[in-house]
Design a protein around this motif. Structure first.
Motif, PDB file in Angstrom:
ATOM      1  N   LYS A 372     100.943-115.337  32.878  1.00  0.00           N
ATOM      2  CA  LYS A 372     100.698-116.773  33.047  1.00  0.00           C
ATOM      3  C   LYS A 372     101.400-117.313  34.286  1.00  0.00           C
ATOM      4  CE  LYS A 372     100.114-117.654  28.085  1.00  0.00           C
ATOM      5  NZ  LYS A 372     100.662-118.352  26.891  1.00  0.00           N
ATOM      6  N   PHE A 373     102.618-116.817  34.528  1.00  0.00           N
ATOM      7  CA  PHE A 373     103.350-117.258  35.716  1.00  0.00           C
ATOM      8  C   PHE A 373     102.622-116.844  36.986  1.00  0.00           C
ATOM      9  CE2 PHE A 373     106.493-116.373  39.046  1.00  0.00           C
ATOM     10  CZ  PHE A 373     107.099-117.619  39.156  1.00  0.00           C
ATOM     11  N   GLU A 374     102.124-115.602  37.009  1.00  0.00           N
ATOM     12  CA  GLU A 374     101.392-115.136  38.184  1.00  0.00           C
ATOM     13  C   GLU A 374     100.113-115.945  38.391  1.00  0.00           C
ATOM     14  OE1 GLU A 374     102.349-113.084  40.412  1.00  0.00           O
ATOM     15  OE2 GLU A 374     104.219-112.559  39.389  1.00  0.00           O
ATOM     16  N   GLU A 375      99.444-116.294  37.291  1.00  0.00           N
ATOM     17  CA  GLU A 375      98.235-117.103  37.408  1.00  0.00           C
ATOM     18  C   GLU A 375      98.559-118.482  37.959  1.00  0.00           C
ATOM     19  OE1 GLU A 375      96.744-117.041  33.461  1.00  0.00           O
ATOM     20  OE2 GLU A 375      95.807-115.052  33.638  1.00  0.00           O
ATOM     21  N   MET A 376      99.656-119.089  37.495  1.00  0.00           N
ATOM     22  CA  MET A 376     100.070-120.389  38.007  1.00  0.00           C
ATOM     23  C   MET A 376     100.429-120.300  39.490  1.00  0.00           C
ATOM     24  SD  MET A 376     103.369-122.679  36.913  1.00  0.00           S
ATOM     25  CE  MET A 376     104.448-121.454  37.692  1.00  0.00           C
ATOM     26  N   MET A 377     101.193-119.263  39.859  1.00  0.00           N
ATOM     27  CA  MET A 377     101.551-119.094  41.267  1.00  0.00           C
ATOM     28  C   MET A 377     100.319-118.809  42.109  1.00  0.00           C
ATOM     29  SD  MET A 377     104.693-119.732  41.458  1.00  0.00           S
ATOM     30  CE  MET A 377     104.878-119.254  43.182  1.00  0.00           C
ATOM     31  N   GLY A 378      99.326-118.142  41.516  1.00  0.00           N
ATOM     32  CA  GLY A 378      98.085-117.909  42.253  1.00  0.00           C
ATOM     33  C   GLY A 378      97.371-119.210  42.579  1.00  0.00           C
ATOM     34  N   GLN A 379      97.390-120.165  41.644  1.00  0.00           N
ATOM     35  CA  GLN A 379      96.781-121.464  41.911  1.00  0.00           C
ATOM     36  C   GLN A 379      97.537-122.210  42.998  1.00  0.00           C
ATOM     37  OE1 GLN A 379      96.632-123.474  38.155  1.00  0.00           O
ATOM     38  NE2 GLN A 379      95.129-122.067  37.254  1.00  0.00           N
ATOM     39  N   ILE A 380      98.872-122.135  42.936  1.00  0.00           N
ATOM     40  CA  ILE A 380      99.671-122.780  43.987  1.00  0.00           C
ATOM     41  C   ILE A 380      99.403-122.130  45.331  1.00  0.00           C
ATOM     42  CG2 ILE A 380     102.029-123.196  44.777  1.00  0.00           C
ATOM     43  CD1 ILE A 380     102.867-123.426  41.865  1.00  0.00           C
ATOM     44  N   ASP A 381      99.362-120.800  45.351  1.00  0.00           N
ATOM     45  CA  ASP A 381      99.079-120.098  46.609  1.00  0.00           C
ATOM     46  C   ASP A 381      97.720-120.509  47.170  1.00  0.00           C
ATOM     47  OD1 ASP A 381     101.459-118.812  46.311  1.00  0.00           O
ATOM     48  OD2 ASP A 381     100.599-116.930  45.579  1.00  0.00           O
ATOM     49  N   GLN A 382      96.746-120.621  46.270  1.00  0.00           N
ATOM     50  CA  GLN A 382      95.402-120.967  46.723  1.00  0.00           C
ATOM     51  C   GLN A 382      95.369-122.348  47.373  1.00  0.00           C
ATOM     52  OE1 GLN A 382      92.518-120.908  43.587  1.00  0.00           O
ATOM     53  NE2 GLN A 382      90.763-121.023  44.949  1.00  0.00           N
ATOM     54  N   LYS A 383      96.062-123.311  46.739  1.00  0.00           N
ATOM     55  CA  LYS A 383      96.066-124.668  47.295  1.00  0.00           C
ATOM     56  C   LYS A 383      96.845-124.736  48.599  1.00  0.00           C
ATOM     57  CE  LYS A 383      95.493-126.938  42.815  1.00  0.00           C
ATOM     58  NZ  LYS A 383      96.074-127.867  41.817  1.00  0.00           N
ATOM     59  N   LEU A 384      98.033-124.118  48.615  1.00  0.00           N
ATOM     60  CA  LEU A 384      98.850-124.169  49.827  1.00  0.00           C
ATOM     61  C   LEU A 384      98.188-123.455  50.990  1.00  0.00           C
ATOM     62  CD1 LEU A 384     102.474-123.625  48.431  1.00  0.00           C
ATOM     63  CD2 LEU A 384     101.457-125.733  49.303  1.00  0.00           C
ATOM     64  N   THR A 385      97.665-122.267  50.707  1.00  0.00           N
ATOM     65  CA  THR A 385      97.020-121.533  51.798  1.00  0.00           C
ATOM     66  C   THR A 385      95.742-122.230  52.248  1.00  0.00           C
ATOM     67  OG1 THR A 385      95.924-120.141  50.131  1.00  0.00           O
ATOM     68  CG2 THR A 385      97.963-119.306  51.099  1.00  0.00           C
ATOM     69  N   GLY A 386      95.080-122.934  51.308  1.00  0.00           N
ATOM     70  CA  GLY A 386      93.895-123.694  51.699  1.00  0.00           C
ATOM     71  C   GLY A 386      94.247-124.823  52.636  1.00  0.00           C
ATOM     72  N   LEU A 387      95.325-125.553  52.310  1.00  0.00           N
ATOM     73  CA  LEU A 387      95.757-126.641  53.187  1.00  0.00           C
ATOM     74  C   LEU A 387      96.201-126.108  54.552  1.00  0.00           C
ATOM     75  CD1 LEU A 387      97.783-128.828  50.642  1.00  0.00           C
ATOM     76  CD2 LEU A 387      95.549-129.353  51.662  1.00  0.00           C
ATOM     77  N   MET A 388      96.974-125.034  54.518  1.00  0.00           N
ATOM     78  CA  MET A 388      97.430-124.450  55.782  1.00  0.00           C
ATOM     79  C   MET A 388      96.255-123.926  56.595  1.00  0.00           C
ATOM     80  SD  MET A 388     100.703-124.716  56.171  1.00  0.00           S
ATOM     81  CE  MET A 388     101.092-123.423  57.335  1.00  0.00           C
ATOM     82  N   GLY A 389      95.272-123.357  55.904  1.00  0.00           N
ATOM     83  CA  GLY A 389      94.108-122.841  56.621  1.00  0.00           C
ATOM     84  C   GLY A 389      93.308-123.949  57.271  1.00  0.00           C
ATOM     85  N   ASP A 390      93.128-125.089  56.561  1.00  0.00           N
ATOM     86  CA  ASP A 390      92.390-126.206  57.132  1.00  0.00           C
ATOM     87  C   ASP A 390      93.130-126.832  58.312  1.00  0.00           C
ATOM     88  OD1 ASP A 390      90.472-125.793  55.228  1.00  0.00           O
ATOM     89  OD2 ASP A 390      91.266-127.309  53.848  1.00  0.00           O
ATOM     90  N   PHE A 391      94.476-126.863  58.204  1.00  0.00           N
ATOM     91  CA  PHE A 391      95.266-127.534  59.233  1.00  0.00           C
ATOM     92  C   PHE A 391      95.536-126.639  60.446  1.00  0.00           C
ATOM     93  CE2 PHE A 391      99.572-128.669  60.861  1.00  0.00           C
ATOM     94  CZ  PHE A 391      99.220-129.871  61.461  1.00  0.00           C
ATOM     95  N   LEU A 392      95.992-125.408  60.170  1.00  0.00           N
ATOM     96  CA  LEU A 392      96.389-124.520  61.265  1.00  0.00           C
ATOM     97  C   LEU A 392      95.420-123.376  61.508  1.00  0.00           C
ATOM     98  CD1 LEU A 392     100.226-124.180  60.565  1.00  0.00           C
ATOM     99  CD2 LEU A 392      99.122-125.585  62.299  1.00  0.00           C
ATOM    100  N   GLY A 393      94.451-123.214  60.592  1.00  0.00           N
ATOM    101  CA  GLY A 393      93.548-122.081  60.716  1.00  0.00           C
ATOM    102  C   GLY A 393      92.869-121.954  62.070  1.00  0.00           C
ATOM    103  N   PRO A 394      92.201-123.005  62.552  1.00  0.00           N
ATOM    104  CA  PRO A 394      91.519-122.893  63.853  1.00  0.00           C
ATOM    105  C   PRO A 394      92.472-122.564  64.991  1.00  0.00           C
ATOM    106  CG  PRO A 394      90.745-124.804  62.633  1.00  0.00           C
ATOM    107  CD  PRO A 394      91.936-124.290  61.883  1.00  0.00           C
ATOM    108  N   ILE A 395      93.702-123.131  64.916  1.00  0.00           N
ATOM    109  CA  ILE A 395      94.660-122.885  65.996  1.00  0.00           C
ATOM    110  C   ILE A 395      95.193-121.458  65.923  1.00  0.00           C
ATOM    111  CG2 ILE A 395      96.859-123.613  67.009  1.00  0.00           C
ATOM    112  CD1 ILE A 395      96.337-126.394  65.897  1.00  0.00           C
TER     113      ILE A 395
END
Length: 484
Positions: A372-395
């Motif tokens: 359950k902890f890994e699943e929760m951290m997976g959701q956090i990773d998905q959101k954080l990496t999504g935000l980082m990808g949208d913001f810094l991905g093109p650069i």
């Protein structure tokens, strides 16, 4: 002029007495501190010697190659069974755990050392449970097929193995032998066939304690699986040399050797028919090409079974006893056999830790919580990496890796500096100095900041400093590090 106030004189006397008591207490504490240092020096010296001894023992065990002792030592799936701090040796983690405990006893003072000593039992218990939890999946994987064949659960099977194991040896070899038996049709531990199969392996271990149970199980299975050899033994010797008895139950090593020996005795010519062989007569047949050896070759008896036969029959003739314990007892003190018994005790202990007080179910629950902890951290990773990808991905995608890493490192470094500058600027605002003030460097005579002042007073001083830049603070205040 003298004057007195009611109660003041008595209070003065009490204060003087208290002051004297404080001085005596100070002297006592200083004396205790000196004695404590001497005690700690002596205790730490003892602990250091204990730790060196434990480490030396652990190193000696590792250098002796115990990880490979007994041939095998891994689960059928190829997962090595970890015996604690010794990195996979068959010592059960006891010496390594002792070394780790001793190294943690030394403290900065007597209080810390006493606490460390009192913590030995809970630390050891926790470490043992963690070892069992880490090894649990490998054990469960090996016992899973057996649980199915025995119509039981893995946890109940572990509880059964706590009492006794079908074979001797370390955990890895025990699991390997059980798995090999299950593959050969001897997985039902309550059946007569499985009982005879594993009893034969235990008898083989008494003669060759240096060979692991997993390898012996493979040898026994290979001998029993040779259908052609057993058919020849049935036709040529009436089944005397066959590995199976009535009802298709495997013969133990002793039963097979006895039936074979009696058949040979029945083939003796003339008046010696049925007469027992002497030790010297048997010794004259123990070579390739002898009459007895020719019969072994005719019935496809493998070399290792012939070796067990000779050990048994010559030992029986020498001692006059068919008891294997008596036969091998003639060897005297056998370090290999003693080591085998020690590893067997360690194996049972590991089963006990894994299965006691429903630890197995608790470990399974822990795995669920970890999932359950890994699943929760997976959701956090998905959101954080999504935000980082949208913001810094093109650069970031447009830059080579060295420049991208440099850019990210510089961003966080500059960001920290900007935050520090903003905090420092806030400290110069009227009325907010005490809120934004950060600890300032200490000057030659003490603190130059306001962090140690009362908030209301610090606010006033901050306003004065903001109105007149020529005003500065230099106090005698120092922190513990500067003061020391």
């Amino acid at each position: 002029m003298k004057f007195s106030v009611d109660g003041v004189s008595a209070a003065t006397t009490d204060i003087k007495a208290l002051s004297g008591a404080v001085r005596e207490l100070q002297t006592t504490v200083m004396s205790m501190g000196s004695q404590n240092a001497m005690m700690m020096q002596g205790m730490n010296s003892v602990f250091s010697n204990m730790q060196q001894g434990a480490n030396s023992t652990a190193q000696a065990l590792n250098k002796s190659g115990l990880a490979g002792f007994g041939g095998g030592g891994s689960t059928p799936g190829g997962i090595p069974y970890n015996y604690g701090s010794l990195g996979g040796t068959s010592s059960g983690g006891g010496t390594g755990a002792f070394s780790g405990i001793v190294s943690g006893l030394k403290g900065e003072n007597l209080g810390e050392t006493m606490f460390n000593v009192a913590s030995i039992a809970p630390k050891y218990a926790y470490n043992r449970m963690e070892e069992a939890r880490q090894n649990g999946p490998a054990i469960a994987g090996a016992l899973g097929p057996l649980a199915t064949l025995n119509s039981t659960t893995i946890s109940r099977l572990i509880e059964k193995l706590q009492q006794s194991t079908p074979v001797m040896g370390d955990m890895g070899n025990t699991l390997g032998a059980l798995h090999q038996g299950a593959m050969s049709g001897y997985g039902n531990l309550d059946s007569a066939k499985s009982g005879a199969y594993f009893e034969g392996i235990r008898q083989m271990q008494l003669f060759t304690p240096e060979v692991g149970a997993e390898n012996l199980a493979k040898q026994s299975s290979a001998f029993l699986a040779n259908t052609g050899g057993h058919q020849k033994a049935l036709m040529l010797t009436g089944g005397a040399m066959s590995g199976f008895g009535a009802g298709g139950v495997p013969k133990t090593l002793q039963e097979w050797a006895e039936s074979t020996l009696k058949w040979f005795e029945g083939q003796r010519p003339g008046g010696d028919r049925g007469k027992a062989f002497s030790k010297e007569e048997l010794a004259t047949q123990q070579f390739p090409g002898s009459n007895m050896d020719a019969w072994f070759s005719s019935t496809d008896v493998p070399e290792y079974m012939r070796e067990y036969f000779w050990q048994y029959v010559i030992g029986k003739a020498s001692t006059g006893s068919s008891d294997i314990a008596v036969i091998i007892g003639e060897r005297g003190q056998d370090l290999a056999r003693e080591r085998l018994r020690t590893m067997s005790a360690q194996s049972r202990r590991d089963f006990q830790v894994l299965g006691s007080s429903s630890n197995y179910e608790q470990f399974a629950n822990r795995e669920g919580q970890d999932r359950k902890f890994e699943e929760m951290m997976g959701q956090i990773d998905q959101k954080l990496t999504g935000l980082m990808g949208d913001f810094l991905g093109p650069i970031m995608s447009a830059l080579p890796t060295p420049l991208a890493n440099l850019m990210v490192t510089s961003f966080f470094k500059v960001g920290a500096q900007v935050a520090a500058g903003a905090s420092k600027a806030a400290s110069n605002l009227p009325g907010l100095g005490f809120m934004g003030d950060t600890p300032s460097p200490y000057g030659e005579y003490g603190s130059q900041g306001l962090e140690h002042l009362d908030p209301s007073f610090a606010s006033k001083v901050s306003n004065m400093m903001a109105a007149n830049p020529n005003i500065s603070v230099t106090s005698g205040y120092r922190d513990g590090i500067t003061q020391g």
